[in-house]
Design an enzyme around this catalytic site. Structure first.
Site, PDB file in Angstrom:
ATOM      1  N   LEU A   1       1.471   0.005  -5.176  1.00 48.20           N
ATOM      2  CA  LEU A   1       0.800  -0.274  -3.898  1.00 48.20           C
ATOM      3  C   LEU A   1       1.584   0.313  -2.736  1.00 48.20           C
ATOM      4  O   LEU A   1       1.025   0.684  -1.714  1.00 48.20           O
ATOM      5  CB  LEU A   1       0.667  -1.789  -3.691  1.00 48.20           C
ATOM      6  CG  LEU A   1      -0.386  -2.494  -4.512  1.00 48.20           C
ATOM      7  CD1 LEU A   1      -0.334  -3.989  -4.271  1.00 48.20           C
ATOM      8  CD2 LEU A   1      -1.778  -1.959  -4.178  1.00 48.20           C
TER       9      LEU A   1
ATOM     10  N   GLU B   1       7.598  -3.926   2.256  1.00 46.32           N
ATOM     11  CA  GLU B   1       8.241  -2.601   2.152  1.00 46.32           C
ATOM     12  C   GLU B   1       9.152  -2.323   3.349  1.00 46.32           C
ATOM     13  O   GLU B   1      10.231  -1.763   3.192  1.00 46.32           O
ATOM     14  CB  GLU B   1       7.197  -1.490   2.008  1.00 46.32           C
ATOM     15  CG  GLU B   1       6.345  -1.578   0.742  1.00 46.32           C
ATOM     16  CD  GLU B   1       7.134  -1.675  -0.551  1.00 46.32           C
ATOM     17  OE1 GLU B   1       8.299  -1.239  -0.593  1.00 46.32           O
ATOM     18  OE2 GLU B   1       6.580  -2.209  -1.531  1.00 46.32           O
TER      19      GLU B   1
HETATM   20 ZN   LIG Z   1       9.839  -4.656  -3.323  1.00 44.55          ZN
END
Ligand SMILES: [Zn+2]
Length: 395
Positions: free
Chosen positions: A164, A206
């Site tokens: 992702l 992230e």
């Molecule tokens: Zn991660």
């Protein structure tokens, strides 16, 4: 994500030392940050981070809109400043540890050359899908080059099929520095429906890595995430659990699975801790790996107007051929994508009759047309779902 970090470590034997140095610097800063009152240097309460978003699209519907990118940044700013409505769901025992990280992410207004920018680069690419191998970070592989990582957070959005999203850690190669997001993560804004408060948390996770935060389980069974106020936990948490989950002999309230650095579903994560804040912000202390961001010109207002956005779109969808009209020889240019090599190419005359069939063997394919009658011809070739059609005239 850890696979990516391990791979980078195996490819670059100086990286381990850089990680080590950053770790020593971080632990020194984290351990002295109680003395903030006596310190001469103080970090801004909110650290502004200029962002450039590289959108790589193959089909027009993959060209993520500014509206969606605004939602993405709004999600970052919401969660990094503890403005998310679902802080109400943080278990009482963890509430004292939950904090704002003190970061503001803004689209760049000035590019590395000092020119005005929207902070968004939308670029057509002949590549149909991407893997977490950094190719999207280089124009040479039909991605888009990073802007100077000392001054910008680079975010690439493209059709990832293996993950992702993924991120570099501070200390990794500057040309690869930043966060990559799959189109799947953009889906809600992408299809035009209204974003909810819980969307876009893959990017929050992230960017956490980009700020040196590790997974809560420290990449191993009951491993160390180098943060004191996150309990040890055995592994990642899938789905959306409720109640206490005890592991690694941690005591109640157990695992902090609602932390952004776990793998819980977006709707079930809602906090960073004070320890994570200290760890991330240590990078911005003088001499820290991300400290140049504080003097970035990326959010300055340049005198010039934003440059006109180049029209990248269909140029590469059509093969370039030369010369046209042609008499003896025709050159087809496939340099933009070597996956055309080995694919079949056919030439039809104006009545639809097949007059030539061959396999593409070269990035500049030379076709002998000396024996064709004068007239109009069509070239067809197929690669995966992509069909190429070109027309030429034989004199
Ligand atoms: Zn991660």
């Amino acid at each position: 994500m850890q696979e990516y970090a391990d791979q980078q470590l195996s490819q670059d034997n100086t990286l381990k030392n850089r990680f080590q140095e950053i770790e020593e610097f971080t632990s020194e800063k984290v351990n002295t940050s109680n003395e903030t009152a006596q310190r001469i240097y103080r970090l801004p309460e909110v650290i502004k981070v200029p962002v450039v978003v590289h959108v790589l699209y193959h089909t027009p519907d993959q060209n993520v809109s500014k509206q969606t990118i605004d939602l993405l940044l709004a999600a970052l700013n919401r969660d990094f400043n503890k403005n998310n409505a679902d802080t109400a769901n943080i278990p009482a025992a963890f509430k004292p540890f939950a904090t704002s990280m003190g970061f503001e992410f803004k689209l760049a207004t000035m590019d590395p050359k000092g020119m005005a920018t929207t902070g968004i680069i939308s670029k057509y690419t002949p590549i149909t899908y991407w893997l977490s191998d950094d190719k999207m970070k280089f124009s040479a592989s039909y991605g888009d080059d990073a802007w100077d990582s000392k001054s910008y957070l680079n975010i690439w959005i493209c059709n990832m099929i293996d993950v992702l999203g993924y991120s570099t850690f501070p200390g990794m190669a500057a040309a690869k520095d930043g966060v990559v997001m799959s189109l799947a993560c953009m889906a809600r804004g992408y299809y035009g429906t209204t974003a909810t408060v819980n969307d876009f948390r893959t990017i929050v996770h992230e960017v956490g890595h980009w700020l040196n935060l590790r997974h809560l389980w420290g990449e191993g069974y009951c491993g160390d995430d180098k943060v004191d106020d996150t309990p040890k936990q055995s592994s990642y948490t899938p789905g959306c659990p409720s109640g206490a989950r005890i592991s690694c002999n941690n005591i109640l309230p157990g695992d902090m699975y609602m932390n952004y650095m776990d793998f819980t579903n977006d709707v079930c994560m809602n906090m960073f801790t004070i320890g994570q804040r200290k760890r991330a912000r240590a990078l911005f202390e003088p001499g820290g790996a991300r400290s140049p961001i504080l003097i970035s010109k990326g959010l300055n207002i340049p005198d010039s107007e934003p440059a006109a956005v180049p029209d990248y779109y269909p140029r590469w969808l059509h093969v370039q051929l030369y010369p046209n009209p042609a008499t003896t020889e025709l050159k087809l240019f496939f340099e933009y994508d070597d996956r055309w090599k080995g694919k079949k190419l056919q030439i039809f005359d104006i009545t639809g009759k097949l007059v030539m069939s061959k396999v593409i063997t070269s990035s500049i394919e030379v076709i002998d047309i000396s024996r064709l009658n004068p007239g109009t011809y069509f070239i067809d070739a197929w690669k995966e779902e992509e069909k190429l059609r070109a027309k030429f005239i034989k004199l």
